[in-house]
Write an enzyme that holds these catalytic residues in place. Sequence first.
Site, short mmCIF file in Angstrom:
data_model
loop_
_atom_site.label_atom_id
_atom_site.label_comp_id
_atom_site.label_asym_id
_atom_site.label_seq_id
_atom_site.Cartn_x
_atom_site.Cartn_y
_atom_site.Cartn_z
N GLY A 9 -1.48 -8.77 -2.58
CA GLY A 9 -1.68 -8.05 -1.32
C GLY A 9 -2.99 -7.28 -1.28
O GLY A 9 -3.76 -7.28 -2.25
N LEU A 11 -3.63 -4.01 -1.30
CA LEU A 11 -3.76 -2.98 -2.35
C LEU A 11 -3.53 -3.60 -3.72
O LEU A 11 -4.28 -3.34 -4.66
CB LEU A 11 -2.75 -1.85 -2.10
CG LEU A 11 -2.67 -0.78 -3.18
CD1 LEU A 11 -3.98 -0.02 -3.28
CD2 LEU A 11 -1.52 0.17 -2.89
N ASP A 32 3.70 -11.96 -7.83
CA ASP A 32 3.88 -12.01 -6.37
C ASP A 32 4.76 -13.22 -6.07
O ASP A 32 5.00 -14.05 -6.94
CB ASP A 32 2.50 -12.15 -5.67
CG ASP A 32 2.55 -11.60 -4.24
OD1 ASP A 32 1.78 -10.66 -3.94
OD2 ASP A 32 3.39 -12.08 -3.45
N ARG A 34 3.87 -15.51 -4.15
CA ARG A 34 3.00 -16.69 -4.02
C ARG A 34 2.01 -16.72 -5.17
O ARG A 34 1.75 -15.68 -5.79
CB ARG A 34 2.28 -16.67 -2.66
CG ARG A 34 1.44 -15.44 -2.39
CD ARG A 34 1.02 -15.43 -0.90
NE ARG A 34 0.52 -14.13 -0.48
CZ ARG A 34 -0.76 -13.76 -0.56
NH1 ARG A 34 -1.64 -14.59 -1.08
NH2 ARG A 34 -1.15 -12.57 -0.14
N TYR A 139 9.87 -0.20 8.77
CA TYR A 139 9.02 0.07 7.59
C TYR A 139 9.08 1.56 7.24
O TYR A 139 9.32 1.93 6.10
CB TYR A 139 7.60 -0.36 7.94
CG TYR A 139 6.53 0.05 6.96
CD1 TYR A 139 5.64 1.08 7.27
CD2 TYR A 139 6.38 -0.61 5.75
CE1 TYR A 139 4.63 1.44 6.40
CE2 TYR A 139 5.36 -0.26 4.87
CZ TYR A 139 4.49 0.77 5.21
OH TYR A 139 3.48 1.12 4.35
N LYS A 143 10.66 3.44 3.99
CA LYS A 143 9.84 4.30 3.12
C LYS A 143 10.48 5.69 2.99
O LYS A 143 10.49 6.29 1.92
CB LYS A 143 8.42 4.43 3.68
CG LYS A 143 7.58 3.15 3.56
CD LYS A 143 7.43 2.71 2.12
CE LYS A 143 6.52 1.50 1.97
NZ LYS A 143 6.43 1.02 0.58
C1 VAH Z 1 0.73 -0.13 7.89
N1 VAH Z 1 -1.21 -0.03 6.41
O1 VAH Z 1 -0.04 -0.12 8.82
C2 VAH Z 1 0.20 0.33 6.54
C3 VAH Z 1 0.32 1.82 6.39
C4 VAH Z 1 0.07 4.04 7.48
C5 VAH Z 1 -0.04 2.59 7.65
O2 VAH Z 1 1.58 2.16 5.95
O3 VAH Z 1 1.87 -0.49 8.00
#
Ligand code: VAH
Length: 313
Positions: A9, A11, A32, A34, A139, A143
């Site tokens: 990815g 990062l 990963d 892939r 997401y 988190k």
């Molecule tokens: C995203 N780059 O856009 C990530 C990040 C704060 C954004 O978590 O989902």
Amino acid sequence: KILVTGACGQLGSELTLALRELYGNDNVIASDVRPADGDLLSGPCIILNAMHKSDIENAIDEHQITQIYHLAAILSAKGENDPKFAWDLNMTSLLNILELARDKKLDKIYWPSSIAVFGPDTPKDDTPQNTIMSPTTVYGISKLAGERWCEYFHNKFGVDVRSLRYPGLIGYKVKPGGGTTDYAVDIFYKALEENKYESFLESDAYLPMMYINDAIKATINLMQANSADVKVRSSYNISAMSFSPEEIANEIKKSLPDFKISYQPDFRQKIASSWPNSIDDSEARKDWNWQHEYDLPKMTLSILKGLKELLNN
Ligand code: VAH
């Protein structure tokens, strides 16, 4: 030895190379779903799906793993296209790794959180370490839940898991996948290839951002800190700068005077406007001397130089 998940990815690829620089190529295993390519092939690479606990356990045993940097996840924009899968992948993989860290007594775990844990009713300016958190993306929800699980495994089982709430990360060596802040990477590719860019966020969508070099520095600084100094065991706020599409476009124009930006906001604008404008990272600066290095002008020059070389090869 160190295992990195999500190593292909945005990062993961650059962090793996930085860790290999620090600890030796053969001591950092890139994994990963892939196959790895490019510079990642400078050291051991394996195919690993972090949702399969037994596969992770086999990798730990086979490669004498003592630390895991768990970066595999579905990001904010992509997660909205398949919420259930985003939740399953982000949470199952984290719990697999926290349980294995506990049961196999791994030394340290790194897991990234994000400013996506904040929501519309979070104070938007200088967002504090502890505040209202009502994320509106799957997401962000994953988190927020993940932060609570990390703190739980640390307090209940003594797992040394550490985490950072990354702002939007700007890294160009590997094209990012599915982030709301990724306009700030796309803009550089389009500026060099077409001298114009259509932004999927409004001109004034002001967001906390960080050059990937600073994100890698923060991650390594945190992981090298004495455990007793790591007081926040959910996830640390960190920040470097904030900017809007208009501001980064104006910065690019200093090098490419004819560059043109236009605006065609899409569903990602709603996600961006739910996030803070700026972050208070005084806890990280106090506990383990966090200090960013790149501001917008310095980052822009660094990316334009590096990306020009990358595109010319
Ligand atoms: C995203 N780059 O856009 C990530 C990040 C704060 C954004 O978590 O989902």
